[in-house]
Design an enzyme around this catalytic site. Structure first.
Site, PDB file in Angstrom:
ATOM      1  N   TYR A 153       0.859  -1.196   0.000  1.00 30.95           N
ATOM      2  CA  TYR A 153       0.000   0.000   0.000  1.00 30.95           C
ATOM      3  C   TYR A 153       0.891   1.241   0.000  1.00 30.95           C
ATOM      4  O   TYR A 153       1.884   1.318   0.725  1.00 30.95           O
ATOM      5  CB  TYR A 153      -0.884   0.017   1.252  1.00 30.95           C
ATOM      6  CG  TYR A 153      -1.650   1.307   1.447  1.00 30.95           C
ATOM      7  CD1 TYR A 153      -2.929   1.458   0.936  1.00 30.95           C
ATOM      8  CD2 TYR A 153      -1.086   2.383   2.150  1.00 30.95           C
ATOM      9  CE1 TYR A 153      -3.636   2.643   1.113  1.00 30.95           C
ATOM     10  CE2 TYR A 153      -1.780   3.568   2.324  1.00 30.95           C
ATOM     11  CZ  TYR A 153      -3.059   3.689   1.808  1.00 30.95           C
ATOM     12  OH  TYR A 153      -3.747   4.867   1.986  1.00 30.95           O
ATOM     13  N   GLU A 241      -3.758   7.594  -3.729  1.00 32.20           N
ATOM     14  CA  GLU A 241      -3.689   6.357  -2.966  1.00 32.20           C
ATOM     15  C   GLU A 241      -3.609   5.174  -3.930  1.00 32.20           C
ATOM     16  O   GLU A 241      -4.481   5.002  -4.780  1.00 32.20           O
ATOM     17  CB  GLU A 241      -4.929   6.230  -2.083  1.00 32.20           C
ATOM     18  CG  GLU A 241      -4.943   4.982  -1.210  1.00 32.20           C
ATOM     19  CD  GLU A 241      -6.235   4.874  -0.404  1.00 32.20           C
ATOM     20  OE1 GLU A 241      -6.147   4.617   0.801  1.00 32.20           O
ATOM     21  OE2 GLU A 241      -7.313   5.065  -0.992  1.00 32.20           O
TER      22      GLU A 241
END
Length: 432
Positions: A153, A241
């Site tokens: 991530y 993101e």
């Protein structure tokens, strides 16, 4: 929160609040505050990334089955992924009204792509996040399917606490990062970036190392991180993101999926990006509200909420629910309010047949309460308001506003505070 909000507003606003709270618990400086409801389809976000040198899967976009076939043939990929392009999540488990199950399909045969596209384009796809009848699919993305050997991530966020951007990463990707922050906070890594000096090579390399990239992949990941930061700056993003930020068995670092939020104050210099805003899936009333710089989200109750600010909207909806009522919507005026906007807001609210009462809850910081009062009285007269109206005003020029309302001769119920306003609004509906 005191009570659960029903419908889309609850999902949208509470998700943001919960997300921010959980992340702050692990690294207090980070605040996620995306403001602009700019809707970009997946292929649009990926094109932005590719245009800035970020590695994404090769893909084409098609709006017909024949175009999808040609795209699949042009890819010359070992395996192809076909993805319906709608804004809602949960596409993979969705169902089309054509009978096809799943909005995401893998195949090695371009002809299968054509057959699948025939059952996708022009049909409604229903997922957990769409309205009951689903959303019409107008385009599909035909992309090269890549195997992922490891998922991480990575995100860049604008952080008010340090007046600049912050990198956040975790070697545990492909899952909700909020859960990781709660269950394994040691797997969350944060690095502040000096916005004047930009991202340093050692910062990018350290983040790549924290994400678990090894050998040549470490430098490759660092290069991608720097390109993502460049994208973040160039497009005036508040958040980029990437989840998953992964590696393939062939030794390639790829941004497989991304969410981008934009600063609405930068619209004047990001005209091309904001022109891509996909409003086709919005309710018509939402698009109408946007013409007057109003934010509208419909709910399933009968008490309309007319407020300024998302936080106040949430509180207003909650306190209505606490007192036994159900909010019909929230309509956010924002800051720089003009009398004409107040009139248009009432026009939108009264056009909803579900609305049996209107609760106005305004805190005048930037907003001048007298302008609100003048807009309310004009709307009541010109629209011949037929539902009960409860008004609670506080803040700038509130005494003048109260005088305007009191001397109007209109059947407007004034409230002393939010609790009083909610009780009166709920009671006015109960009397019917």
């Amino acid at each position: 929160m005191a009570a659960a909000l029903a419908g889309q507003a609850g999902v949208v606003l509470r998700d943001l609040a919960l997300r921010s709270a959980r992340l702050r618990g692990s690294f207090p400086a980070v605040q996620l505050t995306p403001r602009r409801w700019l809707n970009l389809q997946e292929y649009q976000s990926k094109k932005l990334m590719a245009d800035h040198g970020v590695t994404v899967q090769r893909f084409f976009v098609a709006d017909s089955a024949n175009d999808a076939l040609e795209a699949a043939q042009r890819l010359k990929a070992k395996e192809i992924v076909l993805k319906a392009q709608i804004l809602a999540g949960g596409r993979g488990k969705g169902v089309f009204n054509s009978g096809l199950k799943g909005g995401v399909h893998l195949t090695k045969d371009p002809k299968i792509v054509e057959q699948l596209a025939k059952q996708m384009i022009g049909y409604n796809l229903s997922t957990k996040q769409t309205p009951k009848d689903g959303v019409t699919v107008k385009k599909v993305m035909v992309a090269e399917a890549l195997n992922i050997s490891r998922e991480t991530y990575f995100a860049i966020l604008m952080d008010r606490a340090c007046n600049g951007p912050v990198m956040v990463g975790s070697p545990q990707g492909g899952v909700d990062i909020e859960e990781v922050a709660v269950t394994s906070p040691e797997l969350i890594f944060k690095e502040e970036i000096d916005i004047f000096e930009g991202i340093k090579d050692h910062q990018a390399l350290q983040m790549a190392k924290n994400l678990g990239f090894k050998g040549p992949l470490q430098q490759q990941a660092a290069d991608q991180i720097k390109k993502l930061y460049n994208l973040f700056l160039k497009i005036d993003a508040t958040q980029v993101e990437v989840n998953p930020f992964g590696e393939t068995p062939e030794g390639q670092v790829v941004c497989f999926d991304a969410k981008i939020n934009f600063d609405d104050n930068a619209e004047f210099r990001q005209k091309e990006i904001f022109a891509m805003d996909d409003k086709s899936e919005n309710e018509p009333i939402e698009n109408e509200a946007a013409k007057y710089d109003l934010k509208y989200i419909g709910l399933d109750g009968n008490i309309a909420c007319f407020v300024n600010g998302a936080g106040l909207a949430m509180a207003t909806c909650d306190i209505i629910s606490l007192n036994g009522g159900k909010p019909a919507n929230f309509l956010d005026l924002g800051g720089g309010v003009k009398e004409a906007q107040v009139y248009q807001a009432f026009k939108l609210l009264t056009a909803d047949p579900k609305v049996e009462a209107i609760l106005v809850n305004i805190f005048g910081g930037i907003v001048n309460c007298a302008i609100i009062a003048n807009g309310i009285t004009r709307a009541c007269r010109e629209l011949e308001l037929k539902v009960p109206l409860v008004v609670r005003l506080e803040g700038t020029n509130v005494h003048e506003a109260q005088r305007i309302l009191n001397e109007s001769g209109l059947p407007i119920t004034s409230a002393n505070d939010l609790e009083d306003a909610a009780k009166k609004a709920v009671a006015s509906v109960a009397k019917k």
